[in-house]
Design a protein around this motif. Sequence first.
Motif, PDB file in Angstrom:
ATOM      1  N   GLU A 213       0.820  -1.210   0.000  1.00 42.92           N
ATOM      2  CA  GLU A 213       0.000   0.000   0.000  1.00 42.92           C
ATOM      3  C   GLU A 213       0.851   1.257   0.000  1.00 42.92           C
ATOM      4  OE1 GLU A 213      -0.750  -2.308   2.564  1.00 42.92           O
ATOM      5  OE2 GLU A 213      -2.612  -3.149   1.783  1.00 42.92           O
ATOM      6  N   PHE A 214       1.897   1.248   0.811  1.00 39.96           N
ATOM      7  CA  PHE A 214       2.712   2.451   0.907  1.00 39.96           C
ATOM      8  C   PHE A 214       3.612   2.638  -0.312  1.00 39.96           C
ATOM      9  CE2 PHE A 214       1.318   1.801   5.265  1.00 39.96           C
ATOM     10  CZ  PHE A 214       0.699   3.026   5.448  1.00 39.96           C
ATOM     11  N   GLU A 215       3.946   1.554  -0.995  1.00 39.67           N
ATOM     12  CA  GLU A 215       4.644   1.677  -2.280  1.00 39.67           C
ATOM     13  C   GLU A 215       3.726   2.368  -3.292  1.00 39.67           C
ATOM     14  OE1 GLU A 215       7.751   0.979  -3.089  1.00 39.67           O
ATOM     15  OE2 GLU A 215       8.303   0.050  -1.188  1.00 39.67           O
ATOM     16  N   LEU A 216       2.459   1.983  -3.295  1.00 40.90           N
ATOM     17  CA  LEU A 216       1.482   2.630  -4.174  1.00 40.90           C
ATOM     18  C   LEU A 216       1.335   4.111  -3.825  1.00 40.90           C
ATOM     19  CD1 LEU A 216      -1.302  -0.091  -4.339  1.00 40.90           C
ATOM     20  CD2 LEU A 216       0.082   0.721  -6.242  1.00 40.90           C
ATOM     21  N   LEU A 217       1.232   4.401  -2.539  1.00 44.91           N
ATOM     22  CA  LEU A 217       1.088   5.789  -2.105  1.00 44.91           C
ATOM     23  C   LEU A 217       2.306   6.613  -2.528  1.00 44.91           C
ATOM     24  CD1 LEU A 217      -0.428   8.000  -0.584  1.00 44.91           C
ATOM     25  CD2 LEU A 217       0.739   7.225   1.499  1.00 44.91           C
TER      26      LEU A 217
ATOM     27  N   MET B 274       0.369  -1.522 -11.166  1.00 46.30           N
ATOM     28  CA  MET B 274       0.814  -2.898 -10.953  1.00 46.30           C
ATOM     29  C   MET B 274       2.256  -3.076 -11.408  1.00 46.30           C
ATOM     30  SD  MET B 274      -2.549  -5.160 -11.949  1.00 46.30           S
ATOM     31  CE  MET B 274      -1.508  -6.308 -12.770  1.00 46.30           C
ATOM     32  N   GLU B 275       2.604  -2.511 -12.561  1.00 50.04           N
ATOM     33  CA  GLU B 275       3.966  -2.603 -13.076  1.00 50.04           C
ATOM     34  C   GLU B 275       4.957  -1.951 -12.132  1.00 50.04           C
ATOM     35  OE1 GLU B 275       5.913  -3.994 -15.545  1.00 50.04           O
ATOM     36  OE2 GLU B 275       4.086  -5.174 -15.738  1.00 50.04           O
ATOM     37  N   CYS B 276       4.589  -0.808 -11.591  1.00 48.77           N
ATOM     38  CA  CYS B 276       5.493  -0.066 -10.714  1.00 48.77           C
ATOM     39  C   CYS B 276       5.772  -0.803  -9.415  1.00 48.77           C
ATOM     40  CB  CYS B 276       4.921   1.314 -10.412  1.00 48.77           C
ATOM     41  SG  CYS B 276       4.939   2.369 -11.853  1.00 48.77           S
ATOM     42  N   VAL B 277       4.760  -1.409  -8.837  1.00 50.43           N
ATOM     43  CA  VAL B 277       4.973  -2.090  -7.566  1.00 50.43           C
ATOM     44  C   VAL B 277       5.425  -3.534  -7.750  1.00 50.43           C
ATOM     45  CG1 VAL B 277       3.436  -0.596  -6.296  1.00 50.43           C
ATOM     46  CG2 VAL B 277       2.557  -2.703  -7.265  1.00 50.43           C
ATOM     47  N   ARG B 278       5.224  -4.086  -8.912  1.00 56.10           N
ATOM     48  CA  ARG B 278       5.653  -5.468  -9.165  1.00 56.10           C
ATOM     49  C   ARG B 278       7.157  -5.602  -8.988  1.00 56.10           C
ATOM     50  NH1 ARG B 278       3.061  -7.229 -14.137  1.00 56.10           N
ATOM     51  NH2 ARG B 278       1.395  -7.862 -12.765  1.00 56.10           N
ATOM     52  N   GLY B 279       7.898  -4.573  -9.358  1.00 58.19           N
ATOM     53  CA  GLY B 279       9.352  -4.602  -9.212  1.00 58.19           C
ATOM     54  C   GLY B 279       9.815  -4.556  -7.764  1.00 58.19           C
TER      55      GLY B 279
ATOM     56  N   HIS C   8       4.287 -11.282  -6.269  1.00 56.27           N
ATOM     57  CA  HIS C   8       3.212 -11.284  -7.254  1.00 56.27           C
ATOM     58  C   HIS C   8       2.166 -10.264  -6.833  1.00 56.27           C
ATOM     59  CE1 HIS C   8       0.205 -12.708 -10.036  1.00 56.27           C
ATOM     60  NE2 HIS C   8      -0.635 -12.860  -9.033  1.00 56.27           N
ATOM     61  N   VAL C   9       1.716  -9.442  -7.760  1.00 55.06           N
ATOM     62  CA  VAL C   9       0.758  -8.398  -7.439  1.00 55.06           C
ATOM     63  C   VAL C   9      -0.673  -8.856  -7.683  1.00 55.06           C
ATOM     64  CG1 VAL C   9      -0.015  -6.077  -8.013  1.00 55.06           C
ATOM     65  CG2 VAL C   9       2.411  -6.573  -7.860  1.00 55.06           C
ATOM     66  N   GLY C  10      -0.948  -9.550  -8.755  1.00 55.92           N
ATOM     67  CA  GLY C  10      -2.305  -9.963  -9.079  1.00 55.92           C
ATOM     68  C   GLY C  10      -2.848  -9.148 -10.238  1.00 55.92           C
ATOM     69  N   ASP C  11      -4.171  -8.961 -10.262  1.00 53.87           N
ATOM     70  CA  ASP C  11      -4.779  -8.215 -11.358  1.00 53.87           C
ATOM     71  C   ASP C  11      -5.166  -6.805 -10.910  1.00 53.87           C
ATOM     72  OD1 ASP C  11      -6.977  -8.558  -9.774  1.00 53.87           O
ATOM     73  OD2 ASP C  11      -8.052  -9.859 -11.146  1.00 53.87           O
ATOM     74  N   GLY C  12      -5.882  -6.080 -11.758  1.00 52.99           N
ATOM     75  CA  GLY C  12      -6.283  -4.712 -11.463  1.00 52.99           C
ATOM     76  C   GLY C  12      -7.141  -4.588 -10.216  1.00 52.99           C
ATOM     77  N   ARG C  13      -7.953  -5.600  -9.957  1.00 54.40           N
ATOM     78  CA  ARG C  13      -8.781  -5.572  -8.749  1.00 54.40           C
ATOM     79  C   ARG C  13      -7.920  -5.644  -7.498  1.00 54.40           C
ATOM     80  NH1 ARG C  13     -12.818  -3.228  -8.286  1.00 54.40           N
ATOM     81  NH2 ARG C  13     -13.521  -4.553  -6.602  1.00 54.40           N
ATOM     82  N   THR C  14      -6.782  -6.314  -7.596  1.00 50.82           N
ATOM     83  CA  THR C  14      -5.862  -6.371  -6.466  1.00 50.82           C
ATOM     84  C   THR C  14      -5.378  -4.973  -6.108  1.00 50.82           C
ATOM     85  OG1 THR C  14      -5.148  -8.575  -7.133  1.00 50.82           O
ATOM     86  CG2 THR C  14      -3.714  -7.383  -5.624  1.00 50.82           C
ATOM     87  N   VAL C  15      -5.093  -4.175  -7.120  1.00 44.41           N
ATOM     88  CA  VAL C  15      -4.686  -2.788  -6.887  1.00 44.41           C
ATOM     89  C   VAL C  15      -5.817  -2.035  -6.192  1.00 44.41           C
ATOM     90  CG1 VAL C  15      -4.045  -0.611  -7.999  1.00 44.41           C
ATOM     91  CG2 VAL C  15      -3.034  -2.752  -8.782  1.00 44.41           C
ATOM     92  N   ASP C  16      -7.057  -2.260  -6.618  1.00 46.13           N
ATOM     93  CA  ASP C  16      -8.207  -1.605  -5.984  1.00 46.13           C
ATOM     94  C   ASP C  16      -8.290  -1.946  -4.492  1.00 46.13           C
ATOM     95  OD1 ASP C  16      -8.911  -0.541  -8.417  1.00 46.13           O
ATOM     96  OD2 ASP C  16     -10.504  -1.999  -8.802  1.00 46.13           O
TER      97      ASP C  16
END
Length: 84
Positions: free
Chosen positions: A2-6, A23-28, A32-40
């Motif tokens: 979450e804080f990487e996203l923030l 997703m691409e930015c935090v995957r690094g 595993h991040v998951g799909d777009g809903r995971t970001v939500d």
Amino acid sequence: MEFELLAHLVLRSDRVRSRAHLMECVRGHGGHVGDGRTVDVHIARLRRKLGNAHRRRIVTVRRVGCKYVPDRQESPDTAPCVRH
């Protein structure tokens, strides 16, 4: 995560970021991040952690993604916190 996203949204508050881009930015940053809903889900958790005073800073742009809206009092020259 979450804080990487923030951090990513705050440092790039000038534009809306798509779920795929986030997703691409935090995957690094591991795992595993998951799909777009995971970001939500992570954005929703982040809003809860930020609390009522700051949760509205993360704005969802329907069918596009998310962006961070800084407080007008925040300086754009504020040095970012960098994790090593």
